[in-house]
Motif scaffolding. Structure first.
Motif, PDB file in Angstrom:
ATOM      1  N   ASP A  52      27.364  25.927  30.008  1.00  0.00           N
ATOM      2  CA  ASP A  52      28.650  26.593  30.209  1.00  0.00           C
ATOM      3  C   ASP A  52      29.089  27.359  28.966  1.00  0.00           C
ATOM      4  OD1 ASP A  52      31.109  26.900  31.942  1.00  0.00           O
ATOM      5  OD2 ASP A  52      32.006  25.990  30.176  1.00  0.00           O
ATOM      6  N   VAL A  53      29.008  26.714  27.805  1.00  0.00           N
ATOM      7  CA  VAL A  53      29.416  27.400  26.574  1.00  0.00           C
ATOM      8  C   VAL A  53      28.529  28.608  26.320  1.00  0.00           C
ATOM      9  CG1 VAL A  53      29.581  27.208  24.070  1.00  0.00           C
ATOM     10  CG2 VAL A  53      30.417  25.366  25.503  1.00  0.00           C
ATOM     11  N   ALA A  54      27.216  28.425  26.446  1.00  0.00           N
ATOM     12  CA  ALA A  54      26.290  29.528  26.190  1.00  0.00           C
ATOM     13  C   ALA A  54      26.515  30.675  27.172  1.00  0.00           C
ATOM     14  CB  ALA A  54      24.851  29.030  26.277  1.00  0.00           C
ATOM     15  N   ALA A  55      26.759  30.355  28.440  1.00  0.00           N
ATOM     16  CA  ALA A  55      27.004  31.399  29.438  1.00  0.00           C
ATOM     17  C   ALA A  55      28.304  32.132  29.155  1.00  0.00           C
ATOM     18  CB  ALA A  55      27.029  30.782  30.837  1.00  0.00           C
ATOM     19  N   ASN A  56      29.313  31.412  28.688  1.00  0.00           N
ATOM     20  CA  ASN A  56      30.579  32.063  28.354  1.00  0.00           C
ATOM     21  C   ASN A  56      30.446  32.951  27.124  1.00  0.00           C
ATOM     22  OD1 ASN A  56      33.016  31.285  30.098  1.00  0.00           O
ATOM     23  ND2 ASN A  56      32.011  29.317  29.811  1.00  0.00           N
ATOM     24  N   VAL A  57      29.633  32.539  26.153  1.00  0.00           N
ATOM     25  CA  VAL A  57      29.378  33.391  24.989  1.00  0.00           C
ATOM     26  C   VAL A  57      28.658  34.662  25.427  1.00  0.00           C
ATOM     27  CG1 VAL A  57      28.062  33.579  22.835  1.00  0.00           C
ATOM     28  CG2 VAL A  57      29.374  31.507  23.310  1.00  0.00           C
ATOM     29  N   ASP A  58      27.691  34.515  26.326  1.00  0.00           N
ATOM     30  CA  ASP A  58      26.964  35.675  26.839  1.00  0.00           C
ATOM     31  C   ASP A  58      27.906  36.590  27.607  1.00  0.00           C
ATOM     32  OD1 ASP A  58      24.658  37.118  28.529  1.00  0.00           O
ATOM     33  OD2 ASP A  58      23.731  36.009  26.902  1.00  0.00           O
ATOM     34  N   ALA A  59      28.800  35.992  28.408  1.00  0.00           N
ATOM     35  CA  ALA A  59      29.765  36.786  29.178  1.00  0.00           C
ATOM     36  C   ALA A  59      30.755  37.496  28.259  1.00  0.00           C
ATOM     37  CB  ALA A  59      30.507  35.892  30.164  1.00  0.00           C
ATOM     38  N   ALA A  60      31.185  36.814  27.185  1.00  0.00           N
ATOM     39  CA  ALA A  60      32.096  37.452  26.231  1.00  0.00           C
ATOM     40  C   ALA A  60      31.414  38.637  25.547  1.00  0.00           C
ATOM     41  CB  ALA A  60      32.554  36.436  25.184  1.00  0.00           C
ATOM     42  N   ASP A  61      30.110  38.528  25.329  1.00  0.00           N
ATOM     43  CA  ASP A  61      29.370  39.650  24.743  1.00  0.00           C
ATOM     44  C   ASP A  61      29.325  40.829  25.711  1.00  0.00           C
ATOM     45  OD1 ASP A  61      27.515  40.628  22.542  1.00  0.00           O
ATOM     46  OD2 ASP A  61      26.176  40.786  24.272  1.00  0.00           O
ATOM     47  N   ILE A  62      29.199  40.549  27.000  1.00  0.00           N
ATOM     48  CA  ILE A  62      29.227  41.626  28.002  1.00  0.00           C
ATOM     49  C   ILE A  62      30.598  42.286  28.018  1.00  0.00           C
ATOM     50  CG2 ILE A  62      29.198  42.074  30.484  1.00  0.00           C
ATOM     51  CD1 ILE A  62      26.914  40.156  30.764  1.00  0.00           C
ATOM     52  N   GLU A  63      31.672  41.495  27.891  1.00  0.00           N
ATOM     53  CA  GLU A  63      33.012  42.089  27.801  1.00  0.00           C
ATOM     54  C   GLU A  63      33.106  43.030  26.601  1.00  0.00           C
ATOM     55  OE1 GLU A  63      36.262  39.149  29.885  1.00  0.00           O
ATOM     56  OE2 GLU A  63      35.908  38.916  27.734  1.00  0.00           O
ATOM     57  N   ARG A  64      32.524  42.614  25.481  1.00  0.00           N
ATOM     58  CA  ARG A  64      32.561  43.448  24.278  1.00  0.00           C
ATOM     59  C   ARG A  64      31.765  44.736  24.482  1.00  0.00           C
ATOM     60  NH1 ARG A  64      29.129  44.455  20.502  1.00  0.00           N
ATOM     61  NH2 ARG A  64      27.658  42.874  21.261  1.00  0.00           N
ATOM     62  N   VAL A  65      30.597  44.642  25.103  1.00  0.00           N
ATOM     63  CA  VAL A  65      29.723  45.799  25.299  1.00  0.00           C
ATOM     64  C   VAL A  65      30.319  46.792  26.293  1.00  0.00           C
ATOM     65  CG1 VAL A  65      27.475  46.533  26.211  1.00  0.00           C
ATOM     66  CG2 VAL A  65      27.615  44.574  24.654  1.00  0.00           C
ATOM     67  N   THR A  66      30.863  46.279  27.395  1.00  0.00           N
ATOM     68  CA  THR A  66      31.346  47.158  28.464  1.00  0.00           C
ATOM     69  C   THR A  66      32.820  47.520  28.325  1.00  0.00           C
ATOM     70  OG1 THR A  66      31.915  45.273  29.891  1.00  0.00           O
ATOM     71  CG2 THR A  66      29.665  46.149  30.049  1.00  0.00           C
ATOM     72  N   GLY A  67      33.574  46.714  27.568  1.00  0.00           N
ATOM     73  CA  GLY A  67      35.011  46.957  27.451  1.00  0.00           C
ATOM     74  C   GLY A  67      35.785  46.611  28.703  1.00  0.00           C
ATOM     75  N   LYS A  68      35.188  45.820  29.604  1.00  0.00           N
ATOM     76  CA  LYS A  68      35.835  45.447  30.862  1.00  0.00           C
ATOM     77  C   LYS A  68      36.046  43.939  30.910  1.00  0.00           C
ATOM     78  CE  LYS A  68      33.799  49.235  33.557  1.00  0.00           C
ATOM     79  NZ  LYS A  68      32.969  49.578  34.737  1.00  0.00           N
ATOM     80  N   THR A  69      37.158  43.503  31.525  1.00  0.00           N
ATOM     81  CA  THR A  69      37.424  42.078  31.710  1.00  0.00           C
ATOM     82  C   THR A  69      36.407  41.507  32.689  1.00  0.00           C
ATOM     83  OG1 THR A  69      39.784  42.431  31.346  1.00  0.00           O
ATOM     84  CG2 THR A  69      39.136  40.369  32.420  1.00  0.00           C
ATOM     85  N   THR A  70      35.633  40.525  32.233  1.00  0.00           N
ATOM     86  CA  THR A  70      34.524  40.000  33.024  1.00  0.00           C
ATOM     87  C   THR A  70      34.622  38.509  33.288  1.00  0.00           C
ATOM     88  OG1 THR A  70      33.044  41.705  32.136  1.00  0.00           O
ATOM     89  CG2 THR A  70      31.991  39.781  33.117  1.00  0.00           C
ATOM     90  N   LEU A  71      35.142  37.743  32.331  1.00  0.00           N
ATOM     91  CA  LEU A  71      35.107  36.289  32.440  1.00  0.00           C
ATOM     92  C   LEU A  71      35.812  35.728  33.684  1.00  0.00           C
ATOM     93  CD1 LEU A  71      35.348  35.183  28.719  1.00  0.00           C
ATOM     94  CD2 LEU A  71      33.742  34.267  30.397  1.00  0.00           C
ATOM     95  N   PRO A  72      37.006  36.222  34.064  1.00  0.00           N
ATOM     96  CA  PRO A  72      37.617  35.680  35.289  1.00  0.00           C
ATOM     97  C   PRO A  72      36.740  35.871  36.522  1.00  0.00           C
ATOM     98  CG  PRO A  72      39.268  36.838  34.003  1.00  0.00           C
ATOM     99  CD  PRO A  72      37.931  37.138  33.363  1.00  0.00           C
TER     100      PRO A  72
END
Length: 402
Positions: free
Chosen positions: A116-136
């Protein structure tokens, strides 16, 4: 968004979806497994402690492992452990063995916690790369998995399919999803900068961040609300409101559906109203649902109130994790810290609520959850980190100007 990022995002959708199916498959069969193990409410609390203990072990290890090796191996190992442990739980149900079920739950929790933590870190990186809200949305996929798993669990319960065969089938489906999705997760994400990975000094500085601890308190409250439903809601409706096992599972499916709607619709409300307003409204909704479930003697009203409970619990975890990553440097350590605080709820919640339920009933035990959720109304401003981040960036830029 390029093709590789799109495939990576879709893979994360599946990797969030998988543990949702697995968890809800277990939850919907807890009344049947409880009867097969001949366990009391208090004993079920101790059995569920295996899940919580495993979750805490996984979450405590995940941050360091992710900083050292990156998200891919941690997600892969954690998810594989979820699949294997689901098979162990199935075997425990077949054998009516409490130790085997506890061992399976411990492994399941460790796999979910680490991944879960690793997947959330990966998802936060996608938010940074794309500039779009992704985690919810990603957490919405987890909730969608719980809806699908709960629906299958209701059907299996109504058809009187033995729990062990049901869980065995879910194990095979989960294995197929895992093998397909892992191919698109890149290596190297989340590895700490030199001198950061596994650095005790960095971790101690993170623990001293007051705003981060307040965000962790919000996660603690909302994780307790979500975890209490995941652990106890079918039994709460069966023992506390007199429903049969299939109806109890149906109420849990309603909770999961409400969380799914809340998470998939969360991005719109976050962009329109901001994090503070959304978290505050979520806490109010969750508290309202809990009040009706606890104090209403009408089973239909209590079952309907679970929808408010689910909507209230939907966004606390993903929004707080997004906020945690923006509070300062070393995003992996910050996300890991907040997730660790949240998992304390999963550690102490099941046995604690089980103990209270044994003495005063599960409905009365939920007053503890209600108190924590109500506190999140006051703590909500802590998640407004975007304004703080912008201020810090502006100050840094001004300090660099001659």
């Amino acid at each position: 968004m390029d093709l590789a990022t799109r495939r990576r995002r879709q893979a994360l959708f599946l990797l969030f979806f998988l543990p949702g199916i697995a968890l809800s498959s277990w939850v919907t069969r807890t009344p049947d497994i409880r009867d097969r193990l001949e366990a009391s409410t208090g004993q079920m609390g101790l059995i569920l402690f295996g899940l919580s203990l495993g979750s805490m072990i996984g979450i405590l290890c995940s941050g360091r492992l992710t900083s050292r090796y990156g998200t891919r191996p941690v997600i892969g190992t954690g998810t594989a452990l979820v699949v294997v442990s689901l098979a162990v739980i199935s075997a425990g149900a077949l054998l009516s063995s409490v130790p085997v079920v506890v061992a399976g739950l411990c492994g399941f929790g460790a796999g979910v916690g680490a991944g879960d933590v690793a997947a959330n870190v990966d998802a936060a990186d996608i938010e940074r790369v794309t500039g779009k809200t992704t985690l919810p949305t990603l957490h919405g996929c987890f909730s969608l998995g719980t809806v699908v798993g709960a629906g299958a669990g209701i059907a299996a319960t109504a058809a009187r399919l033995p729990a062990h065969w049901h869980l065995a089938a879910v194990t095979l489906i989960s294995a197929a999803i895992f093998l397909y999705a892992m191919r698109a997760i890149p290596a190297g994400t989340g590895i700490g900068a030199p001198g950061q990975a596994g650095s005790g000094g960095t971790e101690s500085k993170v623990w001293k961040d007051g705003r981060l601890l307040l965000i962790g308190a919000i996660v603690l409250a909302m994780a307790l609300a979500e975890g209490a439903a995941n652990d106890w809601l079918p039994l709460l409706m069966v023992d506390g409101h007199g429903l049969d096992a299939a109806s109890g599972s149906l109420v849990y499916a309603g909770f999961a559906a409400a969380m799914t709607i809340g998470r998939f619709g969360g991005s719109f409300f976050l962009d329109r109203f901001g994090r503070t307003a959304v978290i505050r409204a979520s806490a109010v909704s969750g508290a309202l649902g809990l009040v009706l479930v606890i104090f209403s003697d009408n089973a239909v009203l209590a079952g309907a109130a679970v929808l408010f409970w689910g909507l209230g619990a939907a966004l606390g975890f993903p929004v707080a994790l997004s906020a945690a990553g923006e509070t300062g440097p070393n995003e992996t350590a910050r996300v890991s810290l907040v997730a660790t605080i949240g998992y304390i709820a999963f550690l102490v919640g099941p046995p604690g609520l089980g103990f209270l339920g044994d003495h005063w009933g599960l409905r009365a035990a939920m007053l503890v959850v209600l108190a924590f959720v109500a506190s999140a109304v006051l703590l909500a401003p802590a998640v407004d980190t975007r304004r703080r981040t912008a201020t810090v960036d502006h100050d840094d830029e001004r300090s660099r100007t001659p």
